[in-house]
Design an enzyme around this catalytic site. Structure first.
Site, PDB file in Angstrom:
ATOM      1  N   SER A  89      -0.156 -39.450 -31.834  1.00  0.00           N
ATOM      2  CA  SER A  89      -1.091 -38.463 -31.314  1.00  0.00           C
ATOM      3  C   SER A  89      -1.546 -38.958 -29.948  1.00  0.00           C
ATOM      4  O   SER A  89      -2.067 -40.070 -29.832  1.00  0.00           O
ATOM      5  CB  SER A  89      -2.291 -38.317 -32.253  1.00  0.00           C
ATOM      6  N   MET A 134      -4.797  -7.277   9.713  1.00  0.00           N
ATOM      7  CA  MET A 134      -4.164  -6.430  10.726  1.00  0.00           C
ATOM      8  C   MET A 134      -5.070  -5.244  11.052  1.00  0.00           C
ATOM      9  O   MET A 134      -6.157  -5.120  10.523  1.00  0.00           O
ATOM     10  CB  MET A 134      -2.792  -5.992  10.242  1.00  0.00           C
ATOM     11  N   TYR A 143       1.842 -30.138 -32.312  1.00  0.00           N
ATOM     12  CA  TYR A 143       0.544 -29.465 -32.374  1.00  0.00           C
ATOM     13  C   TYR A 143      -0.366 -29.939 -31.254  1.00  0.00           C
ATOM     14  O   TYR A 143      -0.127 -30.972 -30.643  1.00  0.00           O
ATOM     15  CB  TYR A 143      -0.138 -29.720 -33.732  1.00  0.00           C
ATOM     16  N   ARG A 161      -6.942   0.879  -9.360  1.00  0.00           N
ATOM     17  CA  ARG A 161      -6.417  -0.462  -9.640  1.00  0.00           C
ATOM     18  C   ARG A 161      -6.866  -0.856 -11.036  1.00  0.00           C
ATOM     19  O   ARG A 161      -7.795  -0.265 -11.597  1.00  0.00           O
ATOM     20  CB  ARG A 161      -6.938  -1.469  -8.618  1.00  0.00           C
ATOM     21  N   LYS A 170       0.827  -1.201   0.000  1.00  0.00           N
ATOM     22  CA  LYS A 170       0.000   0.000   0.000  1.00  0.00           C
ATOM     23  C   LYS A 170       0.866   1.257   0.000  1.00  0.00           C
ATOM     24  O   LYS A 170       0.602   2.191  -0.766  1.00  0.00           O
ATOM     25  CB  LYS A 170      -0.924  -0.028   1.230  1.00  0.00           C
ATOM     26  N   HIS A 197     -19.649 -38.756 -23.344  1.00  0.00           N
ATOM     27  CA  HIS A 197     -20.163 -38.522 -24.693  1.00  0.00           C
ATOM     28  C   HIS A 197     -20.787 -37.132 -24.818  1.00  0.00           C
ATOM     29  O   HIS A 197     -20.477 -36.370 -25.738  1.00  0.00           O
ATOM     30  CB  HIS A 197     -21.184 -39.615 -25.036  1.00  0.00           C
ATOM     31  N   GLY A 214      -7.446  -7.385   5.596  1.00  0.00           N
ATOM     32  CA  GLY A 214      -8.242  -7.477   6.820  1.00  0.00           C
ATOM     33  C   GLY A 214      -7.584  -8.208   7.975  1.00  0.00           C
ATOM     34  O   GLY A 214      -8.218  -8.422   9.007  1.00  0.00           O
ATOM     35  N   CYS A 255      -4.674 -35.179 -29.125  1.00  0.00           N
ATOM     36  CA  CYS A 255      -6.046 -35.008 -29.603  1.00  0.00           C
ATOM     37  C   CYS A 255      -7.074 -35.307 -28.517  1.00  0.00           C
ATOM     38  O   CYS A 255      -8.267 -35.320 -28.785  1.00  0.00           O
ATOM     39  CB  CYS A 255      -6.305 -35.840 -30.847  1.00  0.00           C
ATOM     40  N   ARG A 289      -3.137   2.841   9.002  1.00  0.00           N
ATOM     41  CA  ARG A 289      -3.411   1.499   8.456  1.00  0.00           C
ATOM     42  C   ARG A 289      -2.138   0.697   8.291  1.00  0.00           C
ATOM     43  O   ARG A 289      -1.075   1.245   8.056  1.00  0.00           O
ATOM     44  CB  ARG A 289      -4.032   1.599   7.064  1.00  0.00           C
TER      45      ARG A 289
END
Ligand code: PEP
Ligand code: MG
Length: 889
Positions: free
Chosen positions: A779, A108, A866, A341, A27, A460, A106, A846, A97
């Site tokens: 394959s 501390m 591939y 952010r 921070k 399937h 959250g 595959c 903080r």
């Protein structure tokens, strides 16, 4: 000189920088960064993590040097803000903080409104013109300071507050007026005194040191220690403390607060989008008590303020080089940014913003490619449920997210009904089944989405729906389906055929009724974006490989699917499952005839009828993929999947084949296996019924020759499935070569071709050096390889696998995400041993993993040539491959 431990930020300057996370915490480093980028963050200072470590080393004492540094920085802050802590006219209030180098949200302590005392409350009342607000801030500070810094019992404060409410006869805090809050303050002071033994400190500096020590002290509270242990946060020396001036958006009509995005987070348009409320605090916007105004109306109401904000918008985008989500507060005409952010966004927006930012010169093409996740890319190919409608719609059941996209329609329980309702009644349907089988293909085709109560990610229903690009949820255990009654029960509520459902295959969630769907539109940007991904992929260096390019192929069984895939960028077919063709109307009867044939002659006669039909299919596929390789797998599933099991259908088959019903029943019985997945299937069929594979090879090669004669380039690759021993392959390869030679001779011409195998049995991977003596390509069929390596039936995993994942016995469903630790080893071994025997061995995958991003990366790293995936996942694989290249560079 003592080391520096306090760092100022504010007024467009900062002593720290973005890369000082270790010393200033996340921070603190961020606040410094924003401040020096000219973002008007409320000013303050950060006390380093080193000071925290020293505090513990010195018996919870601070060196004089730190006290001096804090005093100096506080004076500087007061000067910059033109306010003083505890001032009776215009007091400075600060927050205190924590903030470590790693985020510990959250865990501390935090103290807000510090600097409040009997004088400051009057001052705040004066400048705000709002007594109630000032006294409310005071009582909140008393409670927070007492609780966090002095450990007063939280309950005691509650009791005090409740007693004032009870006295007045009200229930809500909001019903207390200024006079009531003054009473609360007195009671809180008493609570404090009772617990601490002294009066609440009016001196803000004493308050400040108490709070700093409390934050340092919370570094070692049990909660924070446990959080670090669980999240494996190690090697940090302590937390930093950020002391920052408080700003208020509710100090009158020149104050306000809002949230905005520097571009539209849902469409990506370069448009300043946001909401604000004047004279309000952040929580008023969030809680929805008042309706916020669109940011554009600030341009009319206060052009000067809007311009400041708009300038910050461009400043932030230039600095962070990404779309920002920011919170701002205007305090009496002065603008402050409380937080910025990188903004969350839809897939559509992610692509549009990435492409636009390249054009604007903000980021490179490579950065643009890393800015979009495969999940975001996937979103733009499918309809989704309108997020606004979805928020309020309860999920009635959850299952495995087998195929992405959303669909809505009336539920039906059989494939025939699906076809009837769609074709004859013009309805939209969702097909709901316990499981699907190849016979359901027609109904699956016309349904908007497919929902099953059993099955896993390679069942399937999952594989076929993915291939069709249709939303699908499988293994949805909560659905109790009664096919006979045509009902579906979910947690006691009964739904019947024709009831409306909406399903989200991306999330695996089912909703009652019809929710509105939206379909993203994005053409030019998408093509441009994917072209950048391809450039990264195809120019990657992969030393040691004969062919260095990593390619994306598709699993496609029909010319239509092949065309879809090619349009999505597929560079060939990695798997054509020929069995799917036999379920088409023109073939199934003859195919069954072949299966139940009395003898070889009868079988050959049936096959002779099938050959031209199958050839026609292959001609279509070769044409659709002209110039690209096409891997066609010979028949794979066990034959019992193709024969009917119901009496009526058996009778019909008897009629059409002339075989008696009894004999047919005997035949079908003889095909029954206890473990068909491990039974008479794959190349085992080719060994026992060589004429089946011969017919298929003839159909493939005569189709190839025919298409080549038309002047198109063909690259057929004949693939033999389920090989476990090299001998199987050498026999079947020799058989195939005989057929090929005959086809070439009859045609008077030849084409190039390859014969290879699937590696889907662990033994084939382990003996890959032997297998590669015969195979010209491998394959990896990782569906079966996963099934056999784990020993899980791929069709039955719904009963236990979801729990395995939930209980973290397994990190992922291994049928969706390749198990790199186990199954991956077999792939690595297969590649290494295979290439040892045949260095230029072409290797692909595959199984369903070929379209899953982390598995694609694994394949890239392992040197595969591939990946092959269903047509609709081709773009995902293209992006995932580019990410893999960038990550492994
Ligand atoms: C595999 O086993 O991975 C494969 C692709 O084949 P199928 O899914 O058809 O068994
Ligand atoms: Mg297989």
């Amino acid at each position: 000189m003592a080391e520096k431990n306090v760092y100022f930020f504010g007024g467009g300057k900062a002593e720290g920088t973005a890369d000082m996370r270790e010393l200033l915490g996340g921070k603190g480093a961020n606040l410094a960064d924003m401040s020096s980028a000219g973002v008007p963050v409320p000013a303050g200072f950060t006390i380093s993590t080193r000071a925290c470590a020293a505090y513990y080393e010195n018996n919870k004492q601070h060196p004089e040097s730190l006290q001096k540094e804090v005093a100096e920085h506080l004076a500087r802050l007061e000067k910059l803000m033109g306010k003083k802590l505890g001032d009776a006219n215009d007091p400075l209030l600060v927050s205190v903080r924590s903030g470590a180098a790693a985020s510990m949200p959250g865990m501390m302590d935090t103290v807000l409104n510090l600097g409040m005392n009997d004088k400051a409350v009057e001052g705040l009342a004066k400048v705000s013109g709002n007594d109630r607000f000032a006294w409310d801030a005071y009582r909140r500070f008393l409670q927070m300071f007492g609780d966090v810094v002095k450990g007063c019992d939280h309950e005691k404060f509650e009791e005090a507050l409740n007693s004032v409410k009870a006295e007045k006869g009200v229930e809500e805090d909001l019903d207390l007026d200024t006079e009531d809050l003054k009473k609360v303050v007195e009671k809180y002071k008493a609570v404090y005194r009772d617990h601490v033994g002294t009066d609440f400190p009016q001196d803000p500096v004493e308050q400040l040191w108490g709070s700093i020590n409390a934050v340092f002290g919370s570094w070692h509270n049990p909660r924070a220690e446990k959080y670090r242990r669980l999240n494996n946060i190690k090697g940090l020396i302590g937390t930093a403390v950020n002391v920052q001036s408080m700003v208020y958006g509710n100090l009158g009509d020149t104050s306000g607060t809002g949230v905005c995005f520097t571009r539209d987070a849902s469409t990506g348009e370069n448009y300043f989008y946001g909401e604000y409320l004047m004279n309000a605090q952040g929580e008023d916007v969030v809680a929805g008590i008042r309706t916020p105004q669109p940011l554009q109306s600030l341009a009319d109401a206060n052009p000067e303020m809007y311009k400041q904000l708009d300038d910050i918008r461009s400043k932030l985008e230039k600095h962070y080089r990404d779309m920002q989500d920011l919170e701002f507060t205007i305090q009496q005409g002065t603008l402050y940014i409380l937080q910025t952010r990188n903004g969350k966004r839809t897939g559509l927006a992610a692509i549009k913003i990435a492409v636009d930012m390249v054009a604007e010169g903000l980021i490179t093409k490579e950065e643009a490619v890393t800015r979009v996740t495969p999940e975001q890319l996937d979103q733009v190919f499918h309809p989704m449920i309108d997020p606004a409608a979805r928020k309020s719609a309860p999920v009635i059941a959850k299952g495995l997210n087998a195929s992405p996209g959303a669909a809505a329609g009336e539920i039906v329980f059989t494939a025939d009904e699906a076809e009837d309702w769609v074709k004859n009644k013009g309805k939209k349907v969702l097909l709901v089944r316990r499981e699907t089988s190849p016979e359901d293909i027609g109904g699956m085709h016309v349904a908007e989405g497919i929902l099953t109560s059993t099955g896993g990610m390679t069942s399937h229903a999952a594989v076929v729906a993915r291939g069709m690009g249709k939303p699908s949820i499988v293994g949805c255990k909560a659905l109790q389906i009664d096919h006979a009654k045509k009902t579906l029960t979910v947690e006691g509520k009964v739904y019947k055929e024709g009831d409306f459902f909406t399903m989200d295959g991306t999330a695996g969630e089912v909703f009652e009724g019809t929710l509105p769907l939206i379909k993203p539109e994005l053409k030019g940007e998408l093509d441009e974006f994917l072209a950048w991904a391809d450039e990264i992929r195809t120019t990657a260096n992969r030393p040691g490989l004969t062919d260095q390019v990593f390619r994306i192929r598709t699993n496609a069984d029909t010319p239509g699917d092949a065309t879809v895939a090619r349009n999505y960028g597929a560079q060939g077919i990695g798997l054509c499952r020929t069995e799917h063709m036999f379920f088409e109307e023109d073939k199934i009867a003859t195919f069954r005839e072949m299966i139940v044939a009395k003898d070889v002659e009868a079988r050959k006669a049936a096959l002779a009828k099938l050959m031209p039909l199958q050839k026609k299919d292959f001609v279509g596929i070769f044409e659709a993929m002209a110039g690209l390789p096409v891997t066609i797998r010979l028949l794979d599933p066990p034959l019992h999947e193709f024969v009917p099991h119901e009496a009526a259908q058996i009778e019909q088959l008897a009629k059409s084949t002339g075989v008696s019903v009894d004999e047919l029943k005997r035949k079908i019985e003889s095909l029954h296996e206890l473990n068909p997945m491990l039974g008479h299937r794959g190349c085992r069929l080719g060994i026992t019924y060589p004429e089946v594979y011969d017919m298929q090879v003839e159909a493939i090669m005569s189709a190839a020759v025919e298409v080549a004669k038309k002047g198109m380039e063909v690259e057929p690759e004949i693939m033999i499935p389920l090989v476990g021993a090299v001998k199987e392959l050498s026999i079947l390869k020799a058989n195939a070569e005989k057929v090929v030679a005959r086809v070439f001779e009859e045609a008077g011409t030849t084409t190039a071709y390859k014969i290879g195998t699937m590696i889907e049995i662990p033994r084939a991977a382990l003996t890959a050096d032997e297998v590669a003596q015969e195979a010209e390509f491998f394959s990896f069929g990782t569906n079966d390889l996963t099934q056999m390596t784990f020993g899980y039936s791929r069709d039955d995993v719904g009963t236990f696998l979801p729990q395995y994942v939930e209980d973290e016995i397994l990190e992922h469903d291994p049928f969706a995400v390749l198990d790199q630790t186990g199954v991956g080893q077999l792939v690595e071994i297969g590649v290494e041993r295979g290439r040892k025997a045949r260095p230029d061995l072409k290797v692909g995958i595959c199984g369903e993993h070929g379209g899953e991003p982390s598995s694609v990366e694994f394949c890239y790293r392992t040197g595969l040539n591939y990946v092959s995936c269903s047509p609709y996942r081709v773009p995902i694989a293209r992006l995932a491959a580019a990410h893999a290249v960038l990550k492994n560079r």
